[in-house]
Design an enzyme around this catalytic site. Structure first.
Site, PDB file in Angstrom:
ATOM      1  N   ASP A 159       0.808  -1.223   0.000  1.00 46.39           N
ATOM      2  CA  ASP A 159       0.000   0.000   0.000  1.00 46.39           C
ATOM      3  C   ASP A 159       0.844   1.278   0.000  1.00 46.39           C
ATOM      4  OD1 ASP A 159      -2.179  -1.801   0.368  1.00 46.39           O
ATOM      5  OD2 ASP A 159      -1.928  -1.695   2.536  1.00 46.39           O
ATOM      6  N   GLU A 178     -11.694   0.058  -3.189  1.00 45.14           N
ATOM      7  CA  GLU A 178     -11.062   0.496  -1.952  1.00 45.14           C
ATOM      8  C   GLU A 178      -9.864   1.365  -2.312  1.00 45.14           C
ATOM      9  OE1 GLU A 178      -9.558  -2.882   0.254  1.00 45.14           O
ATOM     10  OE2 GLU A 178      -8.568  -3.748  -1.482  1.00 45.14           O
TER      11      GLU A 178
HETATM   12  O1  FUB Z   1      -3.184  -3.796   2.933  1.00 49.08           O
HETATM   13  C1  FUB Z   1      -4.449  -4.169   3.424  1.00 49.08           C
HETATM   14  C2  FUB Z   1      -5.480  -3.801   2.430  1.00 49.08           C
HETATM   15  O2  FUB Z   1      -5.239  -4.470   1.215  1.00 49.08           O
HETATM   16  C3  FUB Z   1      -5.466  -2.350   2.045  1.00 49.08           C
HETATM   17  O3  FUB Z   1      -5.970  -1.522   3.018  1.00 49.08           O
HETATM   18  C4  FUB Z   1      -6.207  -2.445   0.798  1.00 49.08           C
HETATM   19  O4  FUB Z   1      -6.218  -1.281   0.039  1.00 49.08           O
HETATM   20  C5  FUB Z   1      -5.536  -3.611   0.150  1.00 49.08           C
HETATM   21  O5  FUB Z   1      -4.327  -3.228  -0.436  1.00 49.08           O
END
Ligand code: FUB
Length: 454
Positions: free
Chosen positions: A31, A204
């Protein structure tokens, strides 16, 4: 050519000078949110770890955050841990739930935003907290409680260059966005849902930026009901409306389910920071940060980015140049882990059968070099050349048969390159004739870990 070391120890990857993907070589970094502060690029990733015994197995486990920085996208400094689940007052200290963060500067203060699971004695679900510092690398002091009214994950921060107003967007019951008060710690009004295309699966990881008066709302989206692609919309104001424009990066070919990104302009070039599970091919919840260049069309739309191994940045000819992070592979050449049994972090090797080659772009030879070393494995013996894009081979190697171990060999550089050049390494043995026995061919395949000039 002279053999200088018969048996070498495993290569120790410094996390600090690679100019290749993935950019950090000694820990997982998912991320990645990149920001430019005071002429340096700072990367705020989340920190995947191998699932501890007391945690949920086969899931994300993220106990803390590090920050990394670079002045050239090549030499990375790990500034160490800046926030830890054990020391944030409102966080469940055994939840390993510190997911994708962001950091932004306002009036000389650095605000680090991070999601985590609430301590059940204080609240429920995921909240988003803030830690504040006088520098981009800490020390960051966490606020005692998270931002009121924000439940969810993946905070993305945006300050409108037009008027200095700050916004926070996040994923939680849809993609949400709200203005922030000047204190950067409270919402200034009710959150709104960002209108994005329907269909597909999860969205997301929002990230916003502005370029030439256009506002970009970018997000991972399971658009084809498979895994996440990176997608984007554009609009004329920070809260939208946004018009969907398409895909920035397709789903990862290796099946890594998530992707999560940021875009940043540094010294006149735009870059996409994203992640893939390079050091964990069998478990896609241990991911690593990568960078590739981004280009825009005249109308502001984004050209699709293809993940590369080479990454970005100019490699110093005097550093270990890992050819497995190639720019292009000739026919028959392939890449394999150096140690796929016990340590993926050992990295990769390029395997060159007779007649094949590998090209590696953007190597800075400075005012010139005299010698080149290579770490190779060639039990049958091998002959290979190291040349530059501008023509004649700079050096030729002839490795004698009979050594079953990795060794470092060196050769004199004949045609001295200078400045920035591309390197071509070619196995100069004659490919076996169809049907010929393997051992009849003399010098054979060569595996190369790195080459280094001096
Ligand atoms: O890294 C955990 C989760 O996976 C993140 O918050 C999302 O965006 C995905 O990358």
């Amino acid at each position: 050519m002279k053999k200088i070391i018969a048996l070498t120890a495993a290569v120790a990857f410094a996390s600090s000078a690679v100019a290749q993907n993935p950019i950090i070589r000694d820990q997982f970094t998912a991320d990645p949110t990149a920001r430019v502060f005071n002429g340096r690029v700072y990367v705020y990733p989340s920190h995947d770890i191998t699932p501890p015994e007391n945690a949920r197995q086969e899931w994300f486990n993220m106990p803390d955050y590090h920050v990394f920085s670079s002045h050239n996208l090549v030499d990375w400094i790990d500034h160490g841990k800046i926030v830890d689940q054990a020391t944030v007052p409102w966080v469940n200290s055994t939840s390993y739930s510190m997911w994708a963060p962001d950091c932004i500067e306002k009036d000389g203060k650095y605000y680090f935003y991070f999601p985590a699971g609430f301590d059940p004695r204080l609240g429920r679900g995921n909240a988003i907290g803030v830690a504040i510092s006088d520098t981009p690398y800490g020390p960051f002091v966490p606020e005692p409680m998270p931002i009121p009214g924000v439940g969810g994950i993946d905070p993305g921060l945006f300050i409108d260059p037009a008027d200095g107003k700050a916004y926070i967007t996040w994923a939680g019951g849809g993609m949400r966005i709200a203005r922030l008060k000047d204190n950067m710690l409270e919402l200034d009004g009710e959150p709104q849902t960002v209108a994005l295309p329907q269909g597909g699966g999860l969205k997301e990881g929002p990230f916003m930026f502005e370029r030439n008066g256009k506002y970009y709302y970018t997000f991972p989206w399971v658009i084809n009901n498979t895994t996440e692609a990176l997608c984007y919309s554009m609009g004329d104001s920070p809260m939208g409306p946004f018009e969907y424009k398409g895909v920035i990066m397709d789903e990862h070919e290796n099946g890594c389910w998530t992707n999560h990104h940021s875009l940043v302009e540094f010294e006149g070039q735009w870059y996409l920071f994203y992640h893939r599970n390079d050091f964990s091919p069998n478990f896609d919840k241990n991911r690593s940060a990568r960078i590739d260049k981004v280009f825009f069309n005249a109308d502001g739309t984004i050209q699709k980015v293809t993940p590369t191994e080479r990454g970005v940045g100019i490699s110093d000819a005097r550093s270990e140049i890992h050819l497995d992070r190639y720019s292009s592979l000739g026919q028959g050449a392939s890449i394999e882990y150096l140690n796929r049994w016990t340590n993926y972090f050992a990295g990769w090797k390029v395997m060159l059968p007779a007649g094949s080659d590998v090209t590696y772009n953007d190597v800075d030879f400075g005012t010139g070099v005299r010698k080149v070393m290579a770490r190779v494995l060639a039990p049958r013996g091998a002959s290979f050349s190291v040349g530059t894009g501008s023509g004649s081979p700079a050096a030729t190697f002839s490795v004698p048969a009979g050594n079953p171990e990795w060794m470092v060999v060196e050769a004199t550089v004949a045609a001295t390159p200078s400045g920035v050049e591309n390197i071509v390494v070619k196995n100069t043995a004659t490919p076996p004739a169809p049907g010929a026995g393997r051992m009849a061919q003399g010098p054979g395949p060569v595996e190369i870990d790195w080459i280094r000039f001096y």
